[in-house]
Design a protein around this motif. Structure first.
Motif, PDB file in Angstrom:
ATOM      1  N   LEU A   1       0.834  -1.207   0.000  1.00 41.24           N
ATOM      2  CA  LEU A   1       0.000   0.000   0.000  1.00 41.24           C
ATOM      3  C   LEU A   1       0.870   1.260   0.000  1.00 41.24           C
ATOM      4  N   ASN A   2       1.931   1.238   0.832  1.00 41.18           N
ATOM      5  CA  ASN A   2       2.819   2.415   0.880  1.00 41.18           C
ATOM      6  C   ASN A   2       3.448   2.671  -0.490  1.00 41.18           C
ATOM      7  N   ASP A   3       3.902   1.600  -1.128  1.00 46.13           N
ATOM      8  CA  ASP A   3       4.542   1.753  -2.446  1.00 46.13           C
ATOM      9  C   ASP A   3       3.541   2.262  -3.478  1.00 46.13           C
ATOM     10  N   PHE A   4       2.305   1.732  -3.414  1.00 49.86           N
ATOM     11  CA  PHE A   4       1.287   2.143  -4.387  1.00 49.86           C
ATOM     12  C   PHE A   4       0.900   3.606  -4.174  1.00 49.86           C
ATOM     13  N   ASP A   5       0.749   3.970  -2.921  1.00 46.39           N
ATOM     14  CA  ASP A   5       0.421   5.357  -2.574  1.00 46.39           C
ATOM     15  C   ASP A   5       1.523   6.293  -3.098  1.00 46.39           C
ATOM     16  N   ALA A   6       2.777   5.876  -2.890  1.00 44.76           N
ATOM     17  CA  ALA A   6       3.908   6.701  -3.348  1.00 44.76           C
ATOM     18  C   ALA A   6       3.889   6.820  -4.877  1.00 44.76           C
ATOM     19  N   LEU A   7       3.523   5.742  -5.543  1.00 47.33           N
ATOM     20  CA  LEU A   7       3.464   5.754  -7.008  1.00 47.33           C
ATOM     21  C   LEU A   7       2.394   6.737  -7.496  1.00 47.33           C
ATOM     22  N   LEU A   8       1.229   6.699  -6.853  1.00 44.32           N
ATOM     23  CA  LEU A   8       0.169   7.648  -7.221  1.00 44.32           C
ATOM     24  C   LEU A   8       0.647   9.083  -7.013  1.00 44.32           C
ATOM     25  N   ARG A   9       1.252   9.336  -5.852  1.00 43.46           N
ATOM     26  CA  ARG A   9       1.720  10.706  -5.564  1.00 43.46           C
ATOM     27  C   ARG A   9       2.781  11.146  -6.573  1.00 43.46           C
ATOM     28  N   ALA A  10       3.662  10.204  -6.972  1.00 41.76           N
ATOM     29  CA  ALA A  10       4.731  10.540  -7.921  1.00 41.76           C
ATOM     30  C   ALA A  10       4.174  10.864  -9.310  1.00 41.76           C
ATOM     31  N   ASN A  11       2.981  10.413  -9.583  1.00 42.00           N
ATOM     32  CA  ASN A  11       2.382  10.646 -10.906  1.00 42.00           C
ATOM     33  C   ASN A  11       1.453  11.851 -10.949  1.00 42.00           C
TER      34      ASN A  11
END
Ligand code: CMC
Length: 378
Positions: A65-75
């Motif tokens: 979840l943390n990695d996915f959240d970070a991916l969304l924020r990075a995009n």
């Protein structure tokens, strides 16, 4: 020999394929995302977690979840050229601007022509992150303000409100927005998902499919109803006018927006969550009248439940957004932002076992008409 053709107008009751994404039982008012109750997800999940569930077919562990959240924020960014396009079309309806900007994003997406499931997933995640940037930038540009940079400390819902208003929402407001995004994330083969699947079935790309979805969602028979419900509440103005106003529409053979659904023949299970938020928020903001007006409309509509015409997800949503200070022109865009993961999943399922979606029409026009040259026509 003539064979009798059965026409299924509006594709009512027609199953076109199988899905593992969401389950809807319209007679029981039941909705599941990948087997999980919409009620549990609305109350206990986050938008990021629900999107992960839809896209990756399982609930994430904390690291995932943390990695996915970070991916969304990075995009969370759009190319400056797309920002320029938003400025050029700023006077259009926000859904037209969203549709145009998403279409323009295709020109800058490195994966645009790659229809592999991996690339489609990457594009779906990117567009989920980019849509709020488009919607909030447009809202601010239209108001003569500069678009804001995203706040990397905020989740998807809170950041949307921050970028719209220029101030961080309260945790309660951010949570309402998040719940709303969760409730809108996926809904089987509704009209816009069908449009997205039709585009995908020609082996067109995800941007084209989502543009088709956005264009289809815009209509008042689908996502446009929340805006119209709020307009109705504003026109009614006071609780005392609600009963007569509703009866007048019905007597004229009109429709009450936010009521009725092709699949749900009892109350849409998403509606109750927004009803609670609308009431609570109205009391907190000292504006209980919108909830009271809509409750009165719902009371007049009660006899229609026996015909399967009950409140749908859009009935309470509009007044909830209004209480949060969101302009009504943006209401459908909120639905669209929440639904991008659902459209992505539907397109991925279509690609996974593709068949061209191409139904038939029974021709009823004239046959074998003689072509008359233009200079001989009357
Ligand atoms: N108010 C009054 N009567 C209604 C309403 C309504 N909102 N909705 C349907 N009816 C009546 C309609 O007049 C028809 O009556 P009759 O059989 O006497 O002609 C009957 O119910 C069936 O209507 P239909 O249009 O054939 O049913 P449908 O399944 O094609 O339409 C609908 C579904 C959502 C388009 C329709 O209920 C409607 O127009 N509702 C108002 C718009 C609305 O709230 N849209 C949001 C849908 S939920 C969000 C989403 O997921 O898309």
């Amino acid at each position: 020999m003539t064979t009798e053709i059965e026409i299924k107008r509006g594709l009512q009751g027609v199953y076109i394929d199988k899905t593992q994404s969401s389950f809807i039982d319209g007679s029981a008012g039941k909705l599941l995302y990948r087997g999980y109750s919409i009620h549990d997800l609305a109350e206990k999940s986050t938008f990021e977690e629900t999107v992960y569930l839809l896209l990756y077919e399982k609930l994430p562990n904390q690291k995932e979840l943390n990695d996915f959240d970070a991916l969304l924020r990075a995009n969370r960014s759009i190319p400056p050229e797309v920002m320029q396009i938003i400025k050029l079309v700023k006077n259009a309806h926000p859904m037209d601007v969203l549709r145009t900007a998403v279409s323009a994003l295709a020109a800058y997406d490195p994966d645009v022509a790659d229809n592999s499931l991996e690339a489609t997933l990457r594009k779906g995640i990117r567009m989920t992150a980019q849509a709020p940037i488009i919607v909030t930038a447009h809202a601010r540009i239209k108001d003569g303000k500069e678009p804001l940079d995203p706040n990397p400390n905020l989740n998807q819902a809170a950041n949307f409100l921050y970028m719209l208003f220029g101030k961080e929402p309260t945790p309660a407001e951010a949570r309402i927005m998040e719940k709303d995004f969760i409730l809108h994330a996926e809904h089987g083969i509704n009209a816009s998902a069908f449009a997205a699947r039709v585009a995908a079935s020609t082996i067109s790309d995800l941007h084209s499919a989502i543009v088709s979805g956005i264009g289809t969602l815009k209509g008042p028979a689908h996502g446009g109803a929340a805006e119209e419900v709020m307009q109705m509440a504003l026109d009614i103005g006071e609780e005392d006018n609600a009963e007569q106003y509703t009866r007048d529409i019905l007597e004229r053979g009109g429709r009450i927006m936010g009521f009725g659904h092709r699949v749900y023949k009892v109350e849409d299970p998403r509606a109750q969550h927004l009803q609670v938020e609308c009431q609570t928020l109205g009391e907190q903001k000292g504006q209980p009248k919108w909830f009271r007006i809509l409750s009165k409309v719902a009371e007049v509509m009660e006899p229609y439940a026996s015909r399967g015409i009950c409140p749908n997800v859009d009935f309470w949503a509009g007044s909830m957004y209004h209480l949060m200070g969101i302009p009504k022109e943006i209401f459908i865009s909120i639905f669209a932002m929440g639904r991008i993961p659902g459209w992505t999943v539907q397109v991925m399922e279509q690609y996974s076992d593709n068949i061209l979606l191409r139904p038939l029409l029974v021709y009823e026009g004239p046959m074998d008409v003689e072509y008359v040259p233009i200079d001989q026509r009357k």
